[in-house]
Scaffold this motif. Structure first.
Motif, PDB file in Angstrom:
ATOM      1  N   LEU A 150       0.806  -1.223   0.000  1.00  0.00           N
ATOM      2  CA  LEU A 150       0.000   0.000   0.000  1.00  0.00           C
ATOM      3  C   LEU A 150       0.842   1.278   0.000  1.00  0.00           C
ATOM      4  N   THR A 151       2.105   1.180  -0.407  1.00  0.00           N
ATOM      5  CA  THR A 151       2.984   2.331  -0.542  1.00  0.00           C
ATOM      6  C   THR A 151       3.416   2.433  -1.997  1.00  0.00           C
ATOM      7  N   LEU A 152       3.418   3.663  -2.550  1.00  0.00           N
ATOM      8  CA  LEU A 152       3.920   3.856  -3.906  1.00  0.00           C
ATOM      9  C   LEU A 152       5.431   3.790  -3.913  1.00  0.00           C
ATOM     10  N   VAL A 153       5.984   3.018  -4.835  1.00  0.00           N
ATOM     11  CA  VAL A 153       7.420   2.849  -4.986  1.00  0.00           C
ATOM     12  C   VAL A 153       7.757   3.139  -6.442  1.00  0.00           C
ATOM     13  N   MET A 154       8.815   3.894  -6.670  1.00  0.00           N
ATOM     14  CA  MET A 154       9.246   4.203  -8.029  1.00  0.00           C
ATOM     15  C   MET A 154      10.272   3.160  -8.483  1.00  0.00           C
ATOM     16  N   ILE A 155      10.065   2.653  -9.708  1.00  0.00           N
ATOM     17  CA  ILE A 155      11.004   1.716 -10.307  1.00  0.00           C
ATOM     18  C   ILE A 155      11.298   2.164 -11.739  1.00  0.00           C
ATOM     19  N   SER A 156      12.410   1.736 -12.283  1.00  0.00           N
ATOM     20  CA  SER A 156      12.682   1.907 -13.711  1.00  0.00           C
ATOM     21  C   SER A 156      13.154   0.575 -14.253  1.00  0.00           C
TER      22      SER A 156
END
Length: 169
Positions: free
Chosen positions: A106-112
């Motif tokens: 339930l946490t936004l995580v940034m990935i590439s």
């Protein structure tokens, strides 16, 4: 299992699912689906966990890849421990090399994601200054196996963890 370990563990799903899509700059060299749509289970006996960095391994884990069309990827990952749900992750992403969002516990995580072969990608997590940046190389080694090599500590050398996922359906 700690929140950090669960968040990291759930990022495995992002890495596995991101393996299906090309980066725009490399779309001509590597294109189309990688053939990963379906359900996958973590093969615990064949996987190598680094409990010092991530905490204890889950008791089970299932990855459901619902979109793998060469342009989009959608997935859900659920891991269980003795207390119940240990990690939850889901995302639907267009992978063009730019940072994108995944939901981890339930946490936004940034990935590439960067495609590095017809059947392989690297996935990097991005956090605030000072946060741990993790990377994973994800390769479909045969029609029923995915290999995830994780660099958790950011130091050169062999992978900190190696996970094997096998096709369930």
């Amino acid at each position: 299992m700690s929140t950090t370990a669960r968040a990291f563990s759930a990022l495995v799903g992002a890495a596995l699912l991101a393996a299906a899509l090309p980066v725009a700059a490399q779309a001509q060299a590597f294109s189309g689906s990688m053939g990963v749509a379906g359900r996958w289970a973590i093969d615990l006996p064949r996987s190598k966990f680094n409990t010092a960095l991530t905490g204890p391994p889950p008791l089970s884990g299932e990855l459901d890849i619902t979109v793998d069309d060469g342009k989009n990827l959608a997935w859900t990952l659920v891991e269980e421990d003795e207390a119940g749900v240990a990690a939850l992750q889901f995302a639907h992403a267009v992978l063009d090399g730019a940072p994108t969002k995944a939901v981890v516990n339930l946490t936004l995580v940034m990935i590439s994601v960067q495609r590095v072969g017809q059947s392989a990608v690297t996935v990097t997590t991005h956090g605030d200054a000072g946060a741990r940046h993790q990377s994973m190389k994800v390769t479909r080694t045969d029609p029923s196996t995915i290999l995830v090599e994780q660099d958790i500590d950011g130091r050169p050398g062999p992978p900190d963890q190696t996970l094997i996922l096998t096709r369930v359906k």
